[in-house]
Write an enzyme that holds these catalytic residues in place. Structure first.
Site, mmCIF file in Angstrom:
data_model
loop_
_atom_site.group_PDB
_atom_site.id
_atom_site.type_symbol
_atom_site.label_atom_id
_atom_site.label_comp_id
_atom_site.label_asym_id
_atom_site.label_seq_id
_atom_site.Cartn_x
_atom_site.Cartn_y
_atom_site.Cartn_z
ATOM 1 N N TYR A 83 92.322 -43.922 62.873
ATOM 2 C CA TYR A 83 91.388 -43.883 64.017
ATOM 3 C C TYR A 83 92.072 -44.202 65.350
ATOM 4 O O TYR A 83 91.519 -43.922 66.411
ATOM 5 C CB TYR A 83 90.185 -44.826 63.792
ATOM 6 C CG TYR A 83 90.534 -46.286 63.660
ATOM 7 C CD1 TYR A 83 90.882 -47.058 64.768
ATOM 8 C CD2 TYR A 83 90.502 -46.920 62.422
ATOM 9 C CE1 TYR A 83 91.198 -48.395 64.645
ATOM 10 C CE2 TYR A 83 90.825 -48.260 62.283
ATOM 11 C CZ TYR A 83 91.169 -48.983 63.397
ATOM 12 O OH TYR A 83 91.498 -50.305 63.264
ATOM 13 N N GLU A 84 93.255 -44.802 65.282
ATOM 14 C CA GLU A 84 93.966 -45.093 66.537
ATOM 15 C C GLU A 84 94.508 -43.832 67.193
ATOM 16 O O GLU A 84 94.946 -43.879 68.343
ATOM 17 C CB GLU A 84 95.117 -46.070 66.275
ATOM 18 C CG GLU A 84 94.648 -47.439 65.831
ATOM 19 C CD GLU A 84 95.810 -48.340 65.448
ATOM 20 O OE1 GLU A 84 96.497 -48.825 66.360
ATOM 21 O OE2 GLU A 84 96.031 -48.553 64.247
ATOM 22 N N ASN A 117 82.904 -59.165 55.305
ATOM 23 C CA ASN A 117 81.473 -59.066 55.623
ATOM 24 C C ASN A 117 80.781 -58.346 54.480
ATOM 25 O O ASN A 117 81.418 -57.688 53.667
ATOM 26 C CB ASN A 117 81.276 -58.302 56.941
ATOM 27 C CG ASN A 117 81.974 -56.958 56.913
ATOM 28 O OD1 ASN A 117 83.206 -56.885 56.984
ATOM 29 N ND2 ASN A 117 81.209 -55.895 56.785
ATOM 30 N N HIS A 157 96.367 -47.276 61.895
ATOM 31 C CA HIS A 157 95.206 -46.634 61.262
ATOM 32 C C HIS A 157 95.017 -45.236 61.851
ATOM 33 O O HIS A 157 95.362 -44.984 63.007
ATOM 34 C CB HIS A 157 93.929 -47.436 61.541
ATOM 35 C CG HIS A 157 94.028 -48.893 61.223
ATOM 36 N ND1 HIS A 157 94.664 -49.784 62.062
ATOM 37 C CD2 HIS A 157 93.573 -49.609 60.172
ATOM 38 C CE1 HIS A 157 94.598 -50.994 61.532
ATOM 39 N NE2 HIS A 157 93.942 -50.915 60.387
ATOM 40 N N SER A 201 93.997 -56.934 58.829
ATOM 41 C CA SER A 201 93.386 -57.585 59.990
ATOM 42 C C SER A 201 93.167 -59.071 59.755
ATOM 43 O O SER A 201 92.465 -59.468 58.825
ATOM 44 C CB SER A 201 92.018 -56.963 60.288
ATOM 45 O OG SER A 201 92.167 -55.665 60.750
ATOM 46 N N HIS A 225 96.715 -57.187 64.962
ATOM 47 C CA HIS A 225 97.863 -56.519 64.355
ATOM 48 C C HIS A 225 99.055 -56.571 65.311
ATOM 49 O O HIS A 225 99.149 -55.770 66.232
ATOM 50 C CB HIS A 225 97.543 -55.051 64.056
ATOM 51 C CG HIS A 225 96.609 -54.861 62.911
ATOM 52 N ND1 HIS A 225 97.049 -54.775 61.610
ATOM 53 C CD2 HIS A 225 95.272 -54.739 62.865
ATOM 54 C CE1 HIS A 225 96.010 -54.605 60.819
ATOM 55 N NE2 HIS A 225 94.917 -54.592 61.552
ATOM 56 N N HIS A 254 84.164 -56.818 64.753
ATOM 57 C CA HIS A 254 85.583 -57.041 64.465
ATOM 58 C C HIS A 254 85.916 -58.534 64.522
ATOM 59 O O HIS A 254 86.777 -59.008 63.773
ATOM 60 C CB HIS A 254 86.456 -56.252 65.457
ATOM 61 C CG HIS A 254 87.921 -56.271 65.124
ATOM 62 N ND1 HIS A 254 88.422 -55.903 63.885
ATOM 63 C CD2 HIS A 254 89.008 -56.629 65.857
ATOM 64 C CE1 HIS A 254 89.744 -56.028 63.881
ATOM 65 N NE2 HIS A 254 90.129 -56.468 65.061
ATOM 66 N N MET A 289 89.347 -49.165 56.362
ATOM 67 C CA MET A 289 89.862 -48.027 57.144
ATOM 68 C C MET A 289 91.381 -47.898 57.014
ATOM 69 O O MET A 289 92.044 -47.412 57.924
ATOM 70 C CB MET A 289 89.475 -48.206 58.618
ATOM 71 C CG MET A 289 87.990 -48.413 58.844
ATOM 72 S SD MET A 289 87.611 -48.839 60.551
ATOM 73 C CE MET A 289 85.877 -49.296 60.411
ATOM 74 N N SER A 290 91.917 -48.344 55.897
ATOM 75 C CA SER A 290 93.388 -48.333 55.748
ATOM 76 C C SER A 290 93.778 -48.196 54.286
ATOM 77 O O SER A 290 92.982 -47.769 53.453
ATOM 78 C CB SER A 290 93.961 -49.633 56.323
ATOM 79 O OG SER A 290 93.595 -50.728 55.501
ATOM 80 N N ALA A 300 91.384 -56.058 55.323
ATOM 81 C CA ALA A 300 90.054 -56.629 55.483
ATOM 82 C C ALA A 300 89.072 -55.526 55.121
ATOM 83 O O ALA A 300 89.283 -54.366 55.482
ATOM 84 C CB ALA A 300 89.847 -57.065 56.923
HETATM 85 N N1 HPA Z 1 83.528 -51.403 56.985
HETATM 86 C C1 HPA Z 1 84.702 -50.773 57.172
HETATM 87 N N2 HPA Z 1 85.834 -51.414 57.393
HETATM 88 C C2 HPA Z 1 85.804 -52.748 57.417
HETATM 89 C C3 HPA Z 1 84.621 -53.466 57.214
HETATM 90 C C4 HPA Z 1 83.421 -52.751 56.994
HETATM 91 O O1 HPA Z 1 82.337 -53.325 56.822
HETATM 92 N N3 HPA Z 1 84.932 -54.782 57.303
HETATM 93 C C5 HPA Z 1 86.268 -54.851 57.524
HETATM 94 N N4 HPA Z 1 86.795 -53.624 57.598
#
Ligand code: HPA
Length: 281
Positions: free
Chosen positions: A91-92, A244, A89, A36, A67, A256, A220-221, A119
């Site tokens: 979740y999609e 973050n 991903h 991302s 993406h 996001h 998540m990947s 990310a």
């Molecule tokens: N959690 C899960 N996935 C993420 C995060 C997060 O804080 N930041 C970027 N992708």
């Protein structure tokens, strides 16, 4: 009823590989999946072709902002590469088995190395947004829960039913990444990545759990992709861009847009790292 069609077959994989071969003479040695907000590296490719992935039948489509759904073939630092710009991903809504399909195609195209970026949220308290973490291992929590891209008939052409994961991330490539970081004067964190299903970010209690089990970065990947890559015998290297910081007290929201913003800051440094790694291969 389980839909068997979700499991890629060797015929489907070869049909896609042949289609790509038909559009370029380039034979990629290295595959790359960019996370991302981290896709800009692909723009500096000496590109021979850019294929919109919706022209590839059955290719899982990315629906996430940040993406782009493109497959780029070109040369970077003298190395023929194929960039999957637009990661998919779980979740999609894609079945886990479909998430591995692009990697299988890369393998059939002859790529023997996979470099992934993502990310991620910093769970290690010493990590700050903007840091880059070399992934030295992962926790496959999503796989432990039964969501493996290798579920279904084993494709013997690629690897065994029960593949080893003792060195999911290649040690020589890790050493190379450390050397490049030192040469380039880039700070490089190291740690353990975990893939969760998402798409909801973690609750403070989730994050305390992750910290307890030894997670440094959460996303998540990546883990499903690495699993398919290793099954097929590729060497793998992964970097997390820390976008973050985990908020264990729930005082801070995660968004996001924050993830994409951090990607912009991290991208140029990650590009220097990856270019250096490609030169050193
Ligand atoms: N959690 C899960 N996935 C993420 C995060 C997060 O804080 N930041 C970027 N992708």
């Amino acid at each position: 009823m389980m839909n068997q069609d979700q499991f890629p077959t060797i015929e489907e994989i070869d049909m896609l590989a042949n289609r790509i071969r038909g559009s370029t003479d380039l034979r990629p040695k290295v595959g790359m999946i960019l996370g991302s907000g981290l896709g800009e590296l692909a723009d500096s490719l000496e590109t021979s072709i850019s294929l919109p992935t919706d022209e590839l039948p059955g290719w899982p489509k990315s629906t996430v902002e940040g993406h782009a759904g493109r497959l780029l073939m070109g040369v970077l630092e003298g190395m023929p590469v194929c960039v999957l710009q637009g990661r998919v991903h779980y979740y999609e809504g894609h079945p886990m088995a479909r998430i591995g399909l692009p990697i299988r195609v890369l393998q059939r195209l002859g790529a023997d190395t996979l470099i992934v970026t993502n990310a991620a949220g910093g769970v290690n308290p010493s990590f700050e947004p903007g840091d880059i973490m070399l992934i030295i291992d992962h926790i496959n929590l999503i796989g432990m829960a039964g969501l493996s891209p290798l579920r279904g008939p084993n494709l013997e052409e690629f690897g065994p039913r029960f593949p080893d994961m003792s060195q999911a991330y290649d040690r020589q490539l890790q050493a190379l990444a450390r050397r490049v970081a030192a040469q380039e004067g880039l700070a490089l964190r190291e740690g353990i990545y975990i893939c969760l299903g998402g798409p909801a970010f973690e609750s403070p209690a989730d994050l305390r759990f992750l910290r307890m089990i030894g997670v440094d970065a959460v996303g998540m990947s990546t883990v499903p992709e690495i699993t398919v890559a290793r099954h097929g015998g590729m060497r793998t290297l992964g970097f997390s861009g820390i976008s973050n910081k985990a908020s264990l007290d729930g005082e801070k929201l995660t968004t996001h847009s924050e993830v994409l913003e951090a990607g912009k800051r991290i991208g140029p440094r990650l590009e220097r790292l990856i270019r250096g790694v490609l030169r050193g291969l």
